[in-house]
Design a protein around this motif. Structure first.
Motif, short mmCIF file in Angstrom:
data_model
loop_
_atom_site.label_atom_id
_atom_site.label_comp_id
_atom_site.label_asym_id
_atom_site.label_seq_id
_atom_site.Cartn_x
_atom_site.Cartn_y
_atom_site.Cartn_z
N GLY A 41 37.71 47.37 46.13
CA GLY A 41 39.11 46.97 46.02
C GLY A 41 39.32 45.93 44.95
O GLY A 41 38.41 45.57 44.19
N GLU A 42 40.54 45.46 44.87
CA GLU A 42 40.88 44.43 43.90
C GLU A 42 40.23 43.12 44.32
O GLU A 42 40.22 42.76 45.51
N ALA A 43 39.70 42.40 43.35
CA ALA A 43 39.09 41.10 43.66
C ALA A 43 40.11 40.15 44.27
O ALA A 43 39.81 39.36 45.17
N GLU A 44 41.34 40.25 43.75
CA GLU A 44 42.37 39.32 44.23
C GLU A 44 42.77 39.61 45.68
O GLU A 44 43.46 38.80 46.30
N SER A 45 42.32 40.76 46.23
CA SER A 45 42.57 41.04 47.64
C SER A 45 41.45 40.54 48.54
O SER A 45 41.56 40.58 49.76
N TYR A 66 43.50 44.25 33.26
CA TYR A 66 43.09 44.20 34.67
C TYR A 66 43.94 45.17 35.48
O TYR A 66 45.00 45.62 35.03
N SER A 67 43.48 45.48 36.66
CA SER A 67 44.25 46.33 37.57
C SER A 67 44.81 45.47 38.69
O SER A 67 44.41 44.30 38.87
N GLY A 68 45.74 46.04 39.45
CA GLY A 68 46.31 45.32 40.59
C GLY A 68 47.18 44.16 40.16
O GLY A 68 47.83 44.19 39.10
N GLU A 69 47.16 43.11 40.97
CA GLU A 69 48.06 41.97 40.75
C GLU A 69 47.50 40.94 39.80
O GLU A 69 48.17 39.97 39.45
N GLY A 70 46.25 41.09 39.43
CA GLY A 70 45.64 40.07 38.56
C GLY A 70 44.14 40.07 38.75
O GLY A 70 43.55 41.11 39.00
N PHE A 71 43.55 38.92 38.62
CA PHE A 71 42.10 38.78 38.77
C PHE A 71 41.80 37.45 39.44
O PHE A 71 42.70 36.60 39.59
N VAL A 72 40.55 37.31 39.85
CA VAL A 72 40.12 36.02 40.41
C VAL A 72 39.40 35.25 39.32
O VAL A 72 38.44 35.73 38.72
N TYR A 161 37.04 38.06 37.82
CA TYR A 161 36.74 39.26 38.60
C TYR A 161 38.02 40.06 38.80
O TYR A 161 38.99 39.56 39.37
N ASP A 162 38.00 41.31 38.34
CA ASP A 162 39.16 42.18 38.52
C ASP A 162 39.04 43.01 39.80
O ASP A 162 39.90 42.97 40.66
N THR A 163 37.94 43.74 39.91
CA THR A 163 37.71 44.55 41.12
C THR A 163 36.28 44.32 41.61
O THR A 163 35.42 43.84 40.85
CA CA Z 1 42.57 43.05 39.91
#
Ligand code: CA
Length: 610
Positions: A41-45, A66-72, A161-163
């Motif tokens: 999954g997404e790292a931000e999750s 990046y994918s999703g809402e962003g990155f960590v 970290y993106d995913t």
């Molecule tokens: Ca992401």
């Protein structure tokens, strides 16, 4: 390269191959190399640990793609953690689509990985100038719930970290052809290869190197007595060295007799390396001269000061070639004696050729003269030796084992599948890693991958024997493990007696007494056109079919299809065509004529219990 990025570079290479040119990376599914995803999954999750932060930019720098809402952003002490539940134990792999943004391309930052609070990995994440699929490596986990954390103590941050992807690692299937690379291998040698491939991936053969020359005051049993006293067992494989049969100062220390005795009387398996010497003062050496052993060396020529040029061995009419030819002739004489006695040998010549190449900031040299002119000369040298022994001297009792290192360029030293049966790694503390009782799984999987899992991989030399539990858990099924002699075996810092006992008494370790009684007879099928020499050995004529016990359909491999074919043949399925060669290959139970016992033998071979 330094330690950790080398270990992980193999994973990264695969990711880079799928990456496009500079610019936005194509989306790479981070679970591509994972067999069964347990978390993806997404790292931000994930749970962002203290010090980490979800972001879409760092200060004023944008990192699009990046994918999703962003990155960590692991910009301070922190990273991500997540929970997984394993239904069964197994080797797991951790990957992340991530980006290291500090410094220039190629710079690295160390990141640590923890499972349930214990550090399990340390990986150097390189700056690749973009997002990429990074493999942190693999580690074992028992069944149950676990918390995986990336970052934390020992990490140096500056990583985004993106995913994240985590799951059971894709493990090697070990579909090794059971036929030796030498198509004319003797029946005993084929039988040995058949046995080794049947054990590989299920059990590990115990091994031990004997002392050479007049070490231990000539007591060649020292290591074996020590093991017997400590464990009640003896190793399945005994390591020898053919160094004393050489043109300079050769003396017979009865190595050949001990090989023959170990194989034909003790029913053990023999392996041999060759510390072949050259004169330090090669310039003033005349072929045939006797040279004191102290004036000889097997070291690389830069270290020994010898003017011997290994590249000249490849040229006819050079003094180097003449000396090499004489070395080969003397070795061939001994190997012939083994062949005549029906004793195969796992032959590991020209070992550790890459030596410490590249380990001293690029200035390192080879350990030995046969590697000191680089990989291209080395590969030709290997082929020359192979051709001389097999074709010129007609020696077909050898399984060919080559030492390969775990460096990114190590396969440049590999002469080709047709010249090699087994890949060996020599594992010593501090060169460059302190392994302790670890299984050295990172090296194992690297070497398995180097030949696309088509060759068996062994530890031909070591000090510390890996703990059997670690090898089993990690799936690092080295074909055999063979400590070097004397203190490499006996020093308690390497092999405390209780761990030696644990290894030798494990169900996963094969000892001398557990080798099949018909180790060298299984498959010792005598074709009609072979002759039995005066010495009692079978000599297969050159036009005899290349037999492979169990290969009923003669496709070059022993598979379940062979058992199916044999079963149908025995059931008198008239539509079948089993060739004469296939019928010989099916003769497995030692009695003439095909019957259910042969089928039973074949099924046991396939199950690895024969
Ligand atoms: Ca992401």
């Amino acid at each position: 390269m330094k330690r950790n990025n080398r270990k992980l570079a193999a994973c990264l290479t695969a990711a880079l191959l799928t990456a496009g040119a500079a610019g936005v990376m194509p989306a790479v599914p981070v679970s591509a190399e994972i067999k069964t995803a347990l978390y993806e999954g997404e790292a931000e999750s994930c749970t962002v640990t203290a010090g980490g932060a979800v972001a879409t930019k760092v200060y004023n720098d944008e990192y699009p793609g990046y994918s999703g809402e962003g990155f960590v952003w692991a910009g301070n002490s922190g990273g991500v953690s997540f929970e997984v539940e394993l239904s069964e134990e197994g080797m797991c792999e951790l990957r992340s689509r991530c980006r290291m943004y500090l410094g220039s391309t190629g710079d690295t930052r160390t990141q640590t990985v923890f499972a349930d609070g214990e550090q399990v990995l340390s990986a150097d994440v390189p700056n690749m100038g973009d997002w990429y699929d990074f493999c942190f490596g693999s580690f074992y986990l028992p069944a149950g719930k676990h918390t995986i954390e990336i970052g934390g103590a020992g990490s140096y941050y500056f990583v985004l970290y993106d995913t994240v992807a985590f799951g059971y690692k894709k493990m090697p299937e070990h579909k090794i052809a059971a036929a030796p690379c030498d198509k004319k291998a003797t029946p005993e040698t084929k039988a040995l290869m058949q046995y080794l491939t049947s054990v590989y991936g299920r059990q590990i053969l115990s091994g031990q190197q004997e002392i050479y020359g007049s070490g231990h005051d000539g007591n060649y049993e020292y290591e074996f007595d020590y093991i017997k006293d400590a464990t009640g067992k003896l190793p399945a494989i005994r390591g020898f060295d053919l160094m004393n049969y050489n043109p300079l100062y050769g003396w017979d220390d009865n190595t050949t007799e001990r090989v023959i005795d170990w194989v034909t009387e003790k029913n053990g398996i023999a392996t041999a390396s060759c510390h072949w010497n050259i004169p330090k003062d090669f310039e003033n050496y005349t072929l045939g001269d006797t040279v004191d052993w102290q004036q000889c060396s097997y070291k690389d020529c830069a270290t020994s000061g010898s003017t011997f040029n290994t590249a000249n061995v490849l040229k006819k009419d050079t003094k180097e070639r003449a000396l090499f030819d004489e070395m080969v002739r003397m070795a061939a004489e001994q190997i012939q004696r083994m062949q005549d006695a029906g004793a195969p040998l796992i032959f590991r010549p020209l070992h550790e050729a890459q030596g410490n190449y590249g380990r001293y900031d690029g200035g390192g040299s080879a350990w030995f003269w046969w590697g000191d002119r680089g990989p291209e000369v080395y590969k030709e040298l290997w082929k020359l030796l192979y051709t001389e022994l097999t074709e010129t001297y007609g020696l077909h009792n050898l399984l060919w084992e080559i030492n390969i290192y775990e460096l990114e360029n190590s396969m440049e030293w590999y002469p080709g599948d047709e010249y090699v049966d087994i890949i060996a790694y020599d594992k010593y503390e501090g060169s460059p890693t302190h392994w302790g009782k670890s299984s050295a799984a990172s090296v194992y999987f690297k070497l398995v991958g180097d030949t696309d899992d088509t060759k068996m991989v062994s530890i031909a030399e070591c000090d510390s024997i890996p703990a059997i539990g670690n090898m089993k858990n990690d799936g690092a099924w080295w074909l055999y493990v063979c400590p070097w002699f004397d203190t490499y075996l006996t020093d308690a810092q390497y092999n405390p007696k209780d761990s030696l006992r644990e290894f030798y008494t494990s169900d996963y370790v094969v000892t001398l007494d557990e080798l099949p009684a018909d180790l060298y007879q299984n498959g010792q099928i005598i074709p009609a056109d072979t002759t039995v020499s005066a010495g009692g050995s079978t000599a297969q004529s050159s036009d005899a079919p290349a037999l492979l016990p169990g290969d009923v359909d003669t496709n070059g491999a022993v598979q379940i299809a062979d058992a199916v074919l044999l079963a149908r043949y025995l059931a008198e399925d008239k539509g079948l065509n089993v060739t004469a060669e296939g019928k010989l290959n099916a003769e497995l139970d030692g009695t003439e004529g095909l019957n259910a016992d042969d089928l039973s033998c074949l099924l046991r071979m396939l199950a690895g219990t024969l």
